[in-house]
Design a protein around this motif. Structure first.
Motif, PDB file in Angstrom:
ATOM      1  N   GLU A  67       0.832  -1.200   0.000  1.00 34.97           N
ATOM      2  CA  GLU A  67       0.000   0.000   0.000  1.00 34.97           C
ATOM      3  C   GLU A  67       0.871   1.255   0.000  1.00 34.97           C
ATOM      4  OE1 GLU A  67      -3.757   0.654   0.800  1.00 34.97           O
ATOM      5  OE2 GLU A  67      -3.625  -1.012  -0.608  1.00 34.97           O
ATOM      6  N   TYR A  68       1.868   1.275   0.890  1.00 35.86           N
ATOM      7  CA  TYR A  68       2.769   2.424   0.958  1.00 35.86           C
ATOM      8  C   TYR A  68       3.478   2.633  -0.373  1.00 35.86           C
ATOM      9  CZ  TYR A  68       2.368   2.705   6.077  1.00 35.86           C
ATOM     10  OH  TYR A  68       1.913   2.862   7.358  1.00 35.86           O
ATOM     11  N   LYS A  69       3.979   1.553  -0.924  1.00 35.26           N
ATOM     12  CA  LYS A  69       4.752   1.658  -2.155  1.00 35.26           C
ATOM     13  C   LYS A  69       3.874   2.121  -3.316  1.00 35.26           C
ATOM     14  CE  LYS A  69       8.248  -0.712  -4.895  1.00 35.26           C
ATOM     15  NZ  LYS A  69       7.788  -0.156  -6.174  1.00 35.26           N
ATOM     16  N   LYS A  70       2.655   1.635  -3.346  1.00 32.95           N
ATOM     17  CA  LYS A  70       1.751   2.036  -4.422  1.00 32.95           C
ATOM     18  C   LYS A  70       1.512   3.537  -4.379  1.00 32.95           C
ATOM     19  CE  LYS A  70      -2.643   0.689  -6.561  1.00 32.95           C
ATOM     20  NZ  LYS A  70      -3.837  -0.184  -6.441  1.00 32.95           N
ATOM     21  N   GLY A  71       1.265   4.059  -3.178  1.00 31.26           N
ATOM     22  CA  GLY A  71       1.065   5.498  -3.041  1.00 31.26           C
ATOM     23  C   GLY A  71       2.316   6.285  -3.370  1.00 31.26           C
ATOM     24  N   GLN A  72       3.454   5.829  -2.852  1.00 34.16           N
ATOM     25  CA  GLN A  72       4.717   6.523  -3.103  1.00 34.16           C
ATOM     26  C   GLN A  72       5.038   6.555  -4.586  1.00 34.16           C
ATOM     27  OE1 GLN A  72       7.497   4.349  -0.685  1.00 34.16           O
ATOM     28  NE2 GLN A  72       7.118   5.585   1.128  1.00 34.16           N
ATOM     29  N   ASP A  73       4.840   5.437  -5.254  1.00 37.85           N
ATOM     30  CA  ASP A  73       5.135   5.357  -6.687  1.00 37.85           C
ATOM     31  C   ASP A  73       4.262   6.325  -7.480  1.00 37.85           C
ATOM     32  OD1 ASP A  73       7.016   3.450  -6.172  1.00 37.85           O
ATOM     33  OD2 ASP A  73       5.804   1.741  -6.841  1.00 37.85           O
ATOM     34  N   GLU A  74       2.996   6.409  -7.093  1.00 35.97           N
ATOM     35  CA  GLU A  74       2.092   7.304  -7.815  1.00 35.97           C
ATOM     36  C   GLU A  74       2.530   8.750  -7.678  1.00 35.97           C
ATOM     37  OE1 GLU A  74      -2.370   9.113  -7.386  1.00 35.97           O
ATOM     38  OE2 GLU A  74      -2.190   6.926  -7.351  1.00 35.97           O
ATOM     39  N   TYR A  75       2.793   9.183  -6.445  1.00 40.42           N
ATOM     40  CA  TYR A  75       3.115  10.589  -6.229  1.00 40.42           C
ATOM     41  C   TYR A  75       4.498  10.953  -6.751  1.00 40.42           C
ATOM     42  CZ  TYR A  75      -1.226  10.913  -3.688  1.00 40.42           C
ATOM     43  OH  TYR A  75      -2.563  10.894  -3.381  1.00 40.42           O
ATOM     44  N   SER A  76       5.413   9.997  -6.715  1.00 38.60           N
ATOM     45  CA  SER A  76       6.728  10.247  -7.324  1.00 38.60           C
ATOM     46  C   SER A  76       6.577  10.440  -8.822  1.00 38.60           C
ATOM     47  CB  SER A  76       7.676   9.078  -7.037  1.00 38.60           C
ATOM     48  OG  SER A  76       7.974   9.000  -5.660  1.00 38.60           O
ATOM     49  N   SER A  77       5.708   9.628  -9.425  1.00 36.81           N
ATOM     50  CA  SER A  77       5.470   9.743 -10.863  1.00 36.81           C
ATOM     51  C   SER A  77       4.816  11.074 -11.208  1.00 36.81           C
ATOM     52  CB  SER A  77       4.576   8.583 -11.328  1.00 36.81           C
ATOM     53  OG  SER A  77       4.218   8.736 -12.683  1.00 36.81           O
ATOM     54  N   LEU A  78       3.855  11.499 -10.392  1.00 37.95           N
ATOM     55  CA  LEU A  78       3.192  12.781 -10.644  1.00 37.95           C
ATOM     56  C   LEU A  78       4.174  13.941 -10.555  1.00 37.95           C
ATOM     57  CD1 LEU A  78      -0.120  12.275  -8.626  1.00 37.95           C
ATOM     58  CD2 LEU A  78       0.087  12.434 -11.114  1.00 37.95           C
ATOM     59  N   GLU A  79       5.034  13.908  -9.540  1.00 37.02           N
ATOM     60  CA  GLU A  79       6.001  14.996  -9.383  1.00 37.02           C
ATOM     61  C   GLU A  79       7.003  15.008 -10.525  1.00 37.02           C
ATOM     62  OE1 GLU A  79       8.555  17.199  -5.900  1.00 37.02           O
ATOM     63  OE2 GLU A  79       7.898  15.139  -5.582  1.00 37.02           O
ATOM     64  N   ASP A  80       7.445  13.821 -10.929  1.00 34.06           N
ATOM     65  CA  ASP A  80       8.415  13.745 -12.023  1.00 34.06           C
ATOM     66  C   ASP A  80       7.819  14.207 -13.345  1.00 34.06           C
ATOM     67  OD1 ASP A  80      10.311  12.774 -10.296  1.00 34.06           O
ATOM     68  OD2 ASP A  80      10.018  10.668 -10.840  1.00 34.06           O
ATOM     69  N   ASP A 255       5.531   5.828   7.182  1.00 34.17           N
ATOM     70  CA  ASP A 255       6.755   5.871   6.380  1.00 34.17           C
ATOM     71  C   ASP A 255       7.188   7.301   6.074  1.00 34.17           C
ATOM     72  OD1 ASP A 255       4.795   6.609   4.610  1.00 34.17           O
ATOM     73  OD2 ASP A 255       5.390   5.236   3.014  1.00 34.17           O
ATOM     74  N   GLY A 256       6.472   8.289   6.632  1.00 34.90           N
ATOM     75  CA  GLY A 256       6.856   9.685   6.437  1.00 34.90           C
ATOM     76  C   GLY A 256       6.235  10.331   5.216  1.00 34.90           C
ATOM     77  N   SER A 257       5.487   9.575   4.424  1.00 38.42           N
ATOM     78  CA  SER A 257       4.856  10.157   3.242  1.00 38.42           C
ATOM     79  C   SER A 257       3.622  10.958   3.646  1.00 38.42           C
ATOM     80  CB  SER A 257       4.468   9.059   2.247  1.00 38.42           C
ATOM     81  OG  SER A 257       3.545   8.153   2.829  1.00 38.42           O
ATOM     82  N   MET A 258       3.010  11.637   2.676  1.00 39.31           N
ATOM     83  CA  MET A 258       1.854  12.497   2.903  1.00 39.31           C
ATOM     84  C   MET A 258       2.195  13.532   3.986  1.00 39.31           C
ATOM     85  SD  MET A 258       0.355  11.016   0.513  1.00 39.31           S
ATOM     86  CE  MET A 258      -1.169  11.926   0.430  1.00 39.31           C
ATOM     87  N   PHE A 259       1.434  13.570   5.098  1.00 38.50           N
ATOM     88  CA  PHE A 259       1.745  14.486   6.188  1.00 38.50           C
ATOM     89  C   PHE A 259       2.457  13.772   7.334  1.00 38.50           C
ATOM     90  CE2 PHE A 259      -1.539  18.142   5.472  1.00 38.50           C
ATOM     91  CZ  PHE A 259      -0.745  18.600   4.426  1.00 38.50           C
ATOM     92  N   GLY A 260       3.125  12.667   7.028  1.00 38.67           N
ATOM     93  CA  GLY A 260       3.832  11.909   8.058  1.00 38.67           C
ATOM     94  C   GLY A 260       4.974  12.673   8.708  1.00 38.67           C
TER      95      GLY A 260
END
Length: 372
Positions: A67-80, A255-260
């Motif tokens: 779950e964490y990785k799926k979210g991280q991958d999405e937002y990294s892709s959006l930023e890139d 994992d520190g993502s979002m508002f972590g």
């Protein structure tokens, strides 16, 4: 003979005393089966239970990781894909240039995050005049916040500032290259209202807004069902950030993502960079942080509109409870505030970071053809 008999008897007795088997020893002889006691059965059951618990925990951990990785991958892709790392200002045609504007179009957001030099940088900027009207700001390069048939602000309009009713006042603002490609980002999700950047904590995410505050709790910006969800603007706020208090929510991910990492905003981080930003298609908003605190899940921080006296009391209370020293930042009832909110692990409390609108910038599209 008696002696040998006695010796044999003593030998047999010794065997019994030492625990040795007294049954005849011959090829093929079987030992009697030992009876299982209750302790062995219980031990076996406990071991099996422990294995089941371990397997279930491992399964859940793997699920959380995915779950964490799926979210991280999405937002990294959006930023890139949709942000410009080193934007450049476009060259304006001679007919569009004004001799009164002077200066240059700002391109580096980081230069505007240094509290010691930000005023100097802004002083050298090219400017644009925008007019505050009933539905927001309009001016050169802006769609004017027209009203649709239902009487609501149209999605093409842009509003900001300190007077939601609109005063018709003209404001001169610096021009800044927008690092976000909103034209393309809107094709991914039409509910995008902006992009949030907290430089001190390296937080950078798109911000959506739905008709309720449940939709994006566990849906990502691409509307995928993932626990981490999306950073989103409170449904009761106008997306033009004209309310006295606009609320932006995000999960406190382990994992520190979002508002972590929001709770990591301590005095050291604040001294280095006391600002956060909300980029929108037509305007860019810079906020000066003035308070961090742990608050009740219900209360003034989650109100959007106040009477003047209540708003002043809210501001005073926020500054008094702040976990950081904002070095005398003045906040008045004429200001507009954004409250960033995340959970704490206690269902009854939330952690918030509050910022006062410091500066509005006129958004300029980057000259870069590729956002990468």
């Amino acid at each position: 003979m008696g002696s040998r008999y006695n010796d044999k008897k003593r030998e047999d007795v010794g065997r019994h005393d030492s625990g040795m088997d007294s049954y005849p020893q011959y090829p093929g002889a079987r030992r009697p089966k030992k009876k299982k006691n209750g302790g062995s059965v219980i031990s076996t059951i406990l071991l099996a239970a422990a294995i089941c618990v371990f397997a279930f925990s491992a399964y859940k951990l793997i699920g959380y990781y995915r779950e964490y990785k799926k979210g991280q991958d999405e937002y990294s892709s959006l930023e890139d894909t949709y942000t410009v790392k080193n934007p450049t200002a476009p060259v304006e045609a001679a007919s569009e240039a004004s001799s009164e504007d002077g200066g240059y179009i700002l391109t580096n957001v980081e230069q505007l995050e240094d509290p010691d030099t930000v005023e100097e940088v802004k002083a050298g900027a090219k400017t644009r005049q925008i007019t505050e009207g009933p539905n927001g700001y309009s001016g050169a390069g802006f769609s004017g916040g027209e009203t649709n048939a239902a009487g609501a602000d149209s999605t093409s309009g842009t509003a900001a500032g300190t007077d939601p009713a609109g005063s018709g006042a003209v404001e001169t603002v610096p021009m800044l290259v927008n690092p976000i490609d909103f034209d393309e980002l809107a094709k991914v999700n039409t509910e995008v209202m902006g992009w949030l950047r907290i430089g001190a904590l390296d937080i950078s995410y798109p911000v959506a807004q739905a008709a309720d505050n449940e939709y994006y709790l566990h849906r990502t910006f691409r509307r995928e069902e993932v626990f981490s969800g999306c950073i989103f603007l409170n449904c009761d706020n106008t997306k033009y950030l004209t309310d006295q208090n606009s609320i932006v929510y995000g999960h406190n991910m382990k994992d520190g993502s979002m508002f972590g990492r929001l709770k990591e905003l301590d005095q050291e981080h604040y001294n280095e960079n006391p600002y956060f930003w909300i980029f929108t298609p037509n305007l860019i908003y810079q906020y000066r942080i003035f308070s961090t605190s742990t608050v009740s899940r219900a209360g003034d921080p989650y109100r959007t509109r106040f009477s003047r006296d209540d708003f002043q009391a809210f501001i005073n209370n926020s500054q008094e409870q702040s976990g950081i020293d904002s070095h005398g930042v003045t906040v008045t009832t004429d200001d507009r505030i954004v409250t960033l909110s995340t959970c704490t692990g206690n269902d009854e409390t939330r952690f918030i970071v509050q910022g006062r609108l410091e500066q509005i910038y006129a958004s300029v599209k980057s000259a870069d053809a590729s956002f990468s």
